[in-house]
Design a protein around this motif. Structure first.
Motif, PDB file in Angstrom:
ATOM      1  N   ARG A 106       0.920  -1.067   0.063  1.00 38.71           N
ATOM      2  CA  ARG A 106       0.168  -0.020   0.125  1.00 38.71           C
ATOM      3  C   ARG A 106       0.798   1.080   0.032  1.00 38.71           C
ATOM      4  O   ARG A 106       0.562   2.166  -0.854  1.00 38.71           O
ATOM      5  CB  ARG A 106      -0.797   0.086   1.107  1.00 38.71           C
ATOM      6  CG  ARG A 106      -1.968   1.096   1.059  1.00 38.71           C
ATOM      7  CD  ARG A 106      -2.875   1.129   2.224  1.00 38.71           C
ATOM      8  NE  ARG A 106      -2.388   1.303   3.505  1.00 38.71           N
ATOM      9  CZ  ARG A 106      -1.923   2.439   4.170  1.00 38.71           C
ATOM     10  NH1 ARG A 106      -2.164   3.566   3.572  1.00 38.71           N
ATOM     11  NH2 ARG A 106      -1.251   2.281   5.175  1.00 38.71           N
ATOM     12  N   GLY A 107       1.955   1.240   0.791  1.00 34.37           N
ATOM     13  CA  GLY A 107       2.869   2.258   0.843  1.00 34.37           C
ATOM     14  C   GLY A 107       3.482   2.525  -0.361  1.00 34.37           C
ATOM     15  O   GLY A 107       3.898   3.834  -0.710  1.00 34.37           O
ATOM     16  N   ALA A 108       3.855   1.491  -1.152  1.00 32.62           N
ATOM     17  CA  ALA A 108       4.474   1.641  -2.426  1.00 32.62           C
ATOM     18  C   ALA A 108       3.710   2.310  -3.478  1.00 32.62           C
ATOM     19  O   ALA A 108       4.085   3.031  -4.301  1.00 32.62           O
ATOM     20  CB  ALA A 108       5.101   0.311  -2.721  1.00 32.62           C
ATOM     21  N   LEU A 109       2.426   1.906  -3.409  1.00 31.08           N
ATOM     22  CA  LEU A 109       1.607   2.404  -4.499  1.00 31.08           C
ATOM     23  C   LEU A 109       0.857   3.669  -4.354  1.00 31.08           C
ATOM     24  O   LEU A 109       0.559   4.295  -5.103  1.00 31.08           O
ATOM     25  CB  LEU A 109       0.504   1.389  -4.884  1.00 31.08           C
ATOM     26  CG  LEU A 109       0.971  -0.067  -5.076  1.00 31.08           C
ATOM     27  CD1 LEU A 109      -0.347  -1.084  -4.840  1.00 31.08           C
ATOM     28  CD2 LEU A 109       1.372  -0.089  -6.659  1.00 31.08           C
ATOM     29  N   GLU A 110       0.538   4.065  -3.039  1.00 31.38           N
ATOM     30  CA  GLU A 110      -0.127   5.222  -2.630  1.00 31.38           C
ATOM     31  C   GLU A 110       0.425   6.592  -3.090  1.00 31.38           C
ATOM     32  O   GLU A 110      -0.497   7.312  -3.938  1.00 31.38           O
ATOM     33  CB  GLU A 110      -0.115   5.309  -1.044  1.00 31.38           C
ATOM     34  CG  GLU A 110      -1.292   6.348  -0.732  1.00 31.38           C
ATOM     35  CD  GLU A 110      -1.705   6.067   0.859  1.00 31.38           C
ATOM     36  OE1 GLU A 110      -2.837   6.142   1.397  1.00 31.38           O
ATOM     37  OE2 GLU A 110      -0.826   6.166   1.682  1.00 31.38           O
ATOM     38  N   PRO A 111       1.870   6.787  -3.268  1.00 32.02           N
ATOM     39  CA  PRO A 111       2.292   7.865  -3.855  1.00 32.02           C
ATOM     40  C   PRO A 111       2.061   8.097  -5.230  1.00 32.02           C
ATOM     41  O   PRO A 111       1.829   9.329  -5.889  1.00 32.02           O
ATOM     42  CB  PRO A 111       3.747   7.698  -3.597  1.00 32.02           C
ATOM     43  CG  PRO A 111       4.159   6.977  -2.680  1.00 32.02           C
ATOM     44  CD  PRO A 111       2.730   5.928  -2.715  1.00 32.02           C
ATOM     45  N   ALA A 112       1.578   7.289  -5.949  1.00 35.38           N
ATOM     46  CA  ALA A 112       1.309   7.147  -7.169  1.00 35.38           C
ATOM     47  C   ALA A 112      -0.239   7.471  -7.617  1.00 35.38           C
ATOM     48  O   ALA A 112      -0.295   8.080  -8.545  1.00 35.38           O
ATOM     49  CB  ALA A 112       1.590   5.840  -7.987  1.00 35.38           C
ATOM     50  N   VAL A 113      -1.103   7.344  -6.906  1.00 36.98           N
ATOM     51  CA  VAL A 113      -2.457   7.520  -6.953  1.00 36.98           C
ATOM     52  C   VAL A 113      -2.755   8.644  -6.609  1.00 36.98           C
ATOM     53  O   VAL A 113      -2.647   9.304  -5.615  1.00 36.98           O
ATOM     54  CB  VAL A 113      -3.256   6.252  -6.415  1.00 36.98           C
ATOM     55  CG1 VAL A 113      -4.789   6.308  -6.622  1.00 36.98           C
ATOM     56  CG2 VAL A 113      -2.720   4.777  -6.650  1.00 36.98           C
TER      57      VAL A 113
END
Ligand code: ADP
Length: 247
Positions: A106-113
């Motif tokens: 989740r932490g890895a994807l969140e900055p992209a969304v």
């Protein structure tokens, strides 16, 4: 990371690894986007012997409602390993490891969304590991990022991920299960290549500072190669749609 059996060599005298790769070579990777009918977005990734399905739902209304954020969407991730994904049947359901991996993904994807676009909603990501052979978190991130794009969710960039590690005293790219078991360290990394952002960086095992930096650089290189494959997989999907419309 466990004790290596006496005499086992992970890199032979000609520089080849047990699966025939060179030190800086990725496993074979296949990606397919839009594979599930009922999810808003999906992707299937085969990465060496890993087989991973990712599905995305949303943005959709959140239940329970008290989880809603007035100014943005929330991102939820469930990483799950099928009972048949590993050699010894895995007890079904969440365990400490899968809860932790869900959180770091989740932490890895969140900055992209771009979550601000969808207040009061949730975007739910399901990552199902059908077959595991080390590196499932980086393969899972890679698949989930494609599934988000497939769902049409606005993103600043794709997230691409890859690991590097240390085997027989040398830094090597993309460890498989045997290498992960008997190697000295593993460093999974996720990046957003456009701005060179790192969104996941972990280390398991022992490395000197110099080795750590070398492993991070190598993992980033691997992730950039993964990124190109993601773009190709997305392009392929849209080419297919264009062809269908043409017909
Ligand atoms: P990653 O899959 O991201 O490398 P780990 O380092 O925790 O994460 O796991 C390495 C590998 O160990 C997994 O990919 C899988 O092949 C194996 N593994 C993990 N959990 C289990 C388990 N409960 N039973 C058997 N093998 C497992």
């Amino acid at each position: 990371m466990m004790g290596k059996p006496e005499g086992l060599k992970l890199i032979d005298e000609n520089g080849y690894r047990l699966d025939g790769r060179k030190k800086y070579e990725l496993r074979k990777i296949k990606m397919e986007v839009g594979v599930l009918k009922s999810a808003d977005g999906s992707a299937y990734v085969e990465w060496g012997k890993n087989k991973i399905m990712a599905a995305v739902y949303g943005p959709r209304e959140i239940h329970p409602k008290h989880l809603q954020k007035p100014d943005r969407a929330i991102l939820r991730v469930r990483y799950n390993m099928a009972p048949f994904s590993v050699e010894e049947r895995k007890k079904p359901g969440p365990d400490r490891r899968s809860v932790e991996i869900s959180k770091v993904i989740r932490g890895a994807l969140e900055p992209a969304v771009i979550l601000e676009l969808f207040p009061r909603t949730s975007i739910d990501i399901f990552i199902e590991v059908l077959q595991a052979d080390a590196g499932t978190r980086v393969a899972g991130i890679t698949a989930a990022s494609l599934a988000l794009a497939d769902a049409g969710i606005p993103m600043k960039d794709l997230v691409a991920a890859c690991a590097a590690g240390k085997i027989d005293g040398e830094i090597a790219l993309d460890l498989n299960k045997e290498e992960d078991n008997y190697g000295e360290a593993d460093v999974p990394v996720a990046i957003m290549p456009i701005k060179n952002d790192i969104t996941l960086l972990q280390m398991d095992g022992y490395l000197t500072k110099e080795e750590f930096l070398e492993a991070v650089k190598l993992a980033i290189k691997g992730a950039k190669a993964v990124y190109q494959k993601q773009r190709e997989a997305l392009r392929e999907k849209y080419l297919k749609i264009v062809e269908e419309v043409g017909e």
